[in-house]
Write a protein that holds these residues in place. Structure first.
Motif, PDB file in Angstrom:
ATOM      1  N   PHE A  93      -8.976  22.464  24.332  1.00 33.35           N
ATOM      2  CA  PHE A  93      -7.647  22.219  23.733  1.00 33.35           C
ATOM      3  C   PHE A  93      -6.560  21.992  24.760  1.00 33.35           C
ATOM      4  CE2 PHE A  93      -9.881  24.685  20.421  1.00 33.35           C
ATOM      5  CZ  PHE A  93      -9.945  23.685  19.454  1.00 33.35           C
ATOM      6  N   PHE A  94      -6.981  21.789  26.090  1.00 33.35           N
ATOM      7  CA  PHE A  94      -5.941  21.443  27.062  1.00 33.35           C
ATOM      8  C   PHE A  94      -5.744  19.944  27.023  1.00 33.35           C
ATOM      9  CE2 PHE A  94      -4.569  19.771  31.103  1.00 33.35           C
ATOM     10  CZ  PHE A  94      -3.416  20.495  31.329  1.00 33.35           C
ATOM     11  N   THR A  95      -4.524  19.573  26.728  1.00 35.15           N
ATOM     12  CA  THR A  95      -4.211  18.142  26.701  1.00 35.15           C
ATOM     13  C   THR A  95      -2.761  17.919  27.095  1.00 35.15           C
ATOM     14  OG1 THR A  95      -4.188  16.141  25.352  1.00 35.15           O
ATOM     15  CG2 THR A  95      -3.652  18.193  24.225  1.00 35.15           C
ATOM     16  N   THR A  96      -2.554  16.772  27.745  1.00 34.58           N
ATOM     17  CA  THR A  96      -1.168  16.428  28.080  1.00 34.58           C
ATOM     18  C   THR A  96      -0.676  15.327  27.144  1.00 34.58           C
ATOM     19  OG1 THR A  96      -1.939  14.816  29.676  1.00 34.58           O
ATOM     20  CG2 THR A  96      -1.416  17.018  30.530  1.00 34.58           C
ATOM     21  N   LYS A  97      -1.624  14.954  26.295  1.00 28.93           N
ATOM     22  CA  LYS A  97      -1.270  13.836  25.418  1.00 28.93           C
ATOM     23  C   LYS A  97      -0.395  14.345  24.273  1.00 28.93           C
ATOM     24  CE  LYS A  97      -5.413  11.568  26.821  1.00 28.93           C
ATOM     25  NZ  LYS A  97      -6.797  11.293  26.531  1.00 28.93           N
ATOM     26  N   SER A  98       0.386  13.438  23.803  1.00 33.14           N
ATOM     27  CA  SER A  98       1.341  13.829  22.754  1.00 33.14           C
ATOM     28  C   SER A  98       0.585  14.208  21.479  1.00 33.14           C
ATOM     29  CB  SER A  98       2.294  12.655  22.457  1.00 33.14           C
ATOM     30  OG  SER A  98       1.513  11.511  22.196  1.00 33.14           O
ATOM     31  N   GLN A 145      -2.472  12.648  19.618  1.00 33.54           N
ATOM     32  CA  GLN A 145      -3.183  11.708  20.495  1.00 33.54           C
ATOM     33  C   GLN A 145      -4.498  12.307  20.987  1.00 33.54           C
ATOM     34  OE1 GLN A 145      -2.172   8.405  21.711  1.00 33.54           O
ATOM     35  NE2 GLN A 145      -1.118   8.672  19.763  1.00 33.54           N
ATOM     36  N   GLY A 146      -4.459  13.569  21.314  1.00 30.49           N
ATOM     37  CA  GLY A 146      -5.681  14.156  21.868  1.00 30.49           C
ATOM     38  C   GLY A 146      -5.856  15.585  21.404  1.00 30.49           C
ATOM     39  N   LEU A 147      -7.146  15.957  21.262  1.00 31.39           N
ATOM     40  CA  LEU A 147      -7.430  17.330  20.842  1.00 31.39           C
ATOM     41  C   LEU A 147      -7.583  18.268  22.037  1.00 31.39           C
ATOM     42  CD1 LEU A 147     -10.074  16.746  18.054  1.00 31.39           C
ATOM     43  CD2 LEU A 147      -7.741  17.556  17.740  1.00 31.39           C
ATOM     44  N   GLY A 148      -7.795  17.723  23.207  1.00 29.64           N
ATOM     45  CA  GLY A 148      -8.012  18.553  24.408  1.00 29.64           C
ATOM     46  C   GLY A 148      -9.399  19.164  24.431  1.00 29.64           C
ATOM     47  N   LEU A 149     -10.341  18.558  23.678  1.00 29.18           N
ATOM     48  CA  LEU A 149     -11.711  19.108  23.672  1.00 29.18           C
ATOM     49  C   LEU A 149     -12.706  18.232  24.455  1.00 29.18           C
ATOM     50  CD1 LEU A 149     -12.043  20.282  19.962  1.00 29.18           C
ATOM     51  CD2 LEU A 149     -11.884  21.690  22.010  1.00 29.18           C
TER      52      LEU A 149
END
Ligand code: ADP
Length: 616
Positions: A569-574, A577-581
């Motif tokens: 779940f780490f994401t820099t996307k807005s 846009q991204g789940l960070g998985l």
């Protein structure tokens, strides 16, 4: 030392020894032959010496009997009155004639060469050859030793060449005494011609030399009247004074002949043949100091000795050869026996060593099998442990996710709750347009929650990873195809690796493709806001591993994000846009495949994501 090398060295030493022995044996044979030859030669020479001596004795006896037969004859004649009458009356022709006839009779009856009568001065008054030319009558022989000796000592014996006739002869003279006075002498001359021709006919080489060493009788005519050794001046003078050999000058023979009691060998050149070894035997004879020399060639004896020597040498050589052959055979046999024994021993040792090695190998094999069993057991345990650990890891990650999930789910749930309340109010108000808008929002929220659930489900599923050789180029192309629409949307270029089609990694093709798709999508996201948009897949290969690199020319990873990239779940996307998985799941898959995944920024911008897997 190898067995063959040992044998050949032994053989070389043998040959050297054999050569030395053959030389020594040959020397020994030669020495033996020489000893035998010299012994045989000595024996033969002794024998020959004895034979020669016997023959010389025979000649001596013949000569002495010839001479002694007439020794008393001059004394008998000297008593004769007919001769005395001449001495008493030398002027009486009658007396002389009577004496002449008497002497002629004597010569004939006694078979002598001559008989004659001399007065006290040596003048011949009567002679047996009174009536022949060259008669002694009227000649004086006062200078002759036989006359002088007879007048002085009572007997004259002399050998010489006749001063008148020139015929050699043996002169015997006795004085004639009348009333106690020596008034004349009677001489008989005995010819040795028959004896000399007998010598010549005998085939022997016989010389008779006088007291001065002058050869006067010889079966070798050329040597007659030569002296054995040079004469001294006194002897030469005496001979000349007595005119023993008339006017001859006596030269010497120079053949190395000597007068000595024992036989001796000398190398002698006879007039009719080349120089040869000759045995010389000399025997003294007569009352005048004469010697008989018998010369015998020793050629046959030398030849016999040589043959005996050669035969002995060959016989010895044969005997030695047999001994050497026998000894060598015995040694060869012994060596063969020893070599066989060594060979047998080496064979036994080899067999024993093989047995020991086999036992070792069996033990090693057993221990290896045991280790393999243990390894298998360990591998199984590890696999089970690993599976459990992966599963446990997943659960742990899931624990980490819980907070995120509650946040991720709670947020849409709250929104959905609000939207639902709003929608109910809007329905009451009949504002269907807004209701629809709220319902769309609710649908979006539900879809998002569904995606999260799907990912989590996918992530937590305990799957059996079946590793197999996966061609890298093939799986990269598959992934590229899947992101093609996204690439076009981002207007980016995508470069594939230039590697052989057969280059493969050990992996699960679908899972690897999933990871690659994830990385490519991230890369396309990263390049999208940039003016140059380029993504490349590269491969770095070594003997055991292959690193697949997804490189982009994008914004790069923010510094503060580097440490958290692979957290769920780490994401820099807005939002939305991204789940960070993506990366956390990708790392889980790569770990399941036994590989690693890491990320870093590049110096010139952009980022590299490297998946390292075992080479197939
Ligand atoms: P998501 O893509 O849904 O954000 P990921 O786990 O795939 O989740 O990525 C986590 C974060 O890692 C991204 O939000 C982004 O900040 C960073 N990231 C991933 N790939 C790249 C990249 N190629 N360049 C820069 N940042 C990246």
């Amino acid at each position: 030392m190898g067995f063959l090398a040992y044998l050949s060295l032994h053989a070389r030493q043998d040959w050297r020894w054999l050569g030395l022995r053959i030389l020594a044996t040959a020397a020994l044979c030669g020495l033996g032959g020489w000893l035998v030859a010299s012994q045989v030669l000595r024996g033969q020479i002794d024998q020959l010496g004895q034979q020669s001596h016997h023959r010389a004795e025979f000649y001596r006896q013949s000569l002495e009997s010839l001479l002694s037969r007439n020794t008393s004859l001059p004394r008998i004649i000297a008593r004769e009155d007919r001769l005395k009458a001449v001495l008493r009356h030398p002027e009486s022709a009658n007396a002389r004639a009577t004496a002449n006839r008497y002497l002629a009779d004597i010569r004939r009856d006694a078979d002598i060469n001559a008989a004659f009568l001399m007065d006290h001065s040596g003048l011949t008054l009567a002679a047996s050859n009174f009536d022949q030319p060259g008669s002694y009558v009227g000649n004086s022989y006062a200078f002759r030793p036989y006359f002088l000796d007879a007048m002085q000592n009572g007997l004259g014996i002399f050998y010489g060449i006749g001063a008148t006739t020139g015929d050699p002869g043996y002169f015997l003279t006795a004085p004639i005494e009348i009333e106690g006075q020596r008034l004349g002498a009677a001489t008989v001359k005995i010819s040795l011609d028959d004896f000399e021709s007998a010598l010549t006919r005998s085939g022997d080489k016989v010389l008779i030399a006088d007291a001065n060493g002058v050869i006067f009788l010889s079966s070798i005519p050329e040597w007659k009247y030569l002296s054995l050794a040079p004469l001294d001046a006194e002897a030469q003078r005496r001979i000349e004074a007595s005119r023993q050999y008339r006017e001859r000058h006596i030269n010497h023979l120079d053949a190395g002949l000597k007068l000595q009691a024992a036989p001796y060998s000398v190398r002698l050149k006879l007039p009719d043949s080349p120089a040869q070894n000759t045995l010389v035997v000399s025997v003294p004879t007569g009352s005048l100091g004469w010697s008989i020399l018998l010369l015998t060639r020793t050629g046959p004896e030398r030849q016999n000795a040589l043959f005996a020597g050669i035969a002995t040498a060959f016989a010895l050589a044969f005997v030695f050869s047999m001994i050497i052959y026998f000894r060598l055979s015995v040694r060869r046999h012994e060596e063969r026996v020893q070599a066989d024994a060594r060979l047998r021993q080496a064979h036994q040792e080899l067999e024993q060593r093989i047995a020991e090695r086999t036992a070792d190998l069996r033990a090693t094999n057993a221990s290896l099998e045991e280790r393999i069993d243990r390894l298998k057991t360990t591998e199984r345990i590890l696999r089970e442990t690993g599976d459990n650990a992966v599963q446990a890891g997943k659960l742990a990650v899931l624990g980490q996710m819980a907070a995120g999930i509650s946040h991720e789910v709670n947020q849409p749930l709250t929104a959905m709750h609000t939207l639902t309340d709003n929608a109910r109010d809007l329905l009451d108000r009949g504002d269907f347009g807004e209701v629809r808008s709220n319902l769309d929002g609710i649908k979006q929220m539900a879809e998002r929650m569904g995606r999260i659930a799907g990912e989590i489900k996918n992530f937590t599923r305990k799957s059996l990873v079946e590793k197999q050789p996966v061609p890298v180029l093939n799986v990269v192309c598959q992934a590229a195809m899947l992101v093609e629409s996204r690439r076009r949307l981002a207007d980016a270029t995508l470069t594939l690796p230039e590697i052989p089609e057969t280059l493969a990694v050990l992996a699960d093709p679908q899972r690897l493709e999933q990871v690659l798709v994830n990385l490519l999508l991230n890369a396309l996201d990263a390049v999208a806001p940039c003016p140059t948009r380029h993504v490349a897949v590269l491969a770095a290969v070594d003997a055991e591993r292959i690193c697949i690199i997804v490189r982009d020319s994008g914004t790069g990873i923010p510094e503060n994000a580097l440490a958290h990239l692979f957290e769920p779940f780490f994401t820099t996307k807005s939002s939305g846009q991204g789940l960070g998985l993506g990366l956390s799941i990708s790392r889980m898959i790569v770990q399941e495949l036994g590989g690693t995944i890491e990320a870093h920024n590049r110096e010139n911008g952009g980022a590299d994501f490297c998946i390292t897997l075992d080479r197939a």
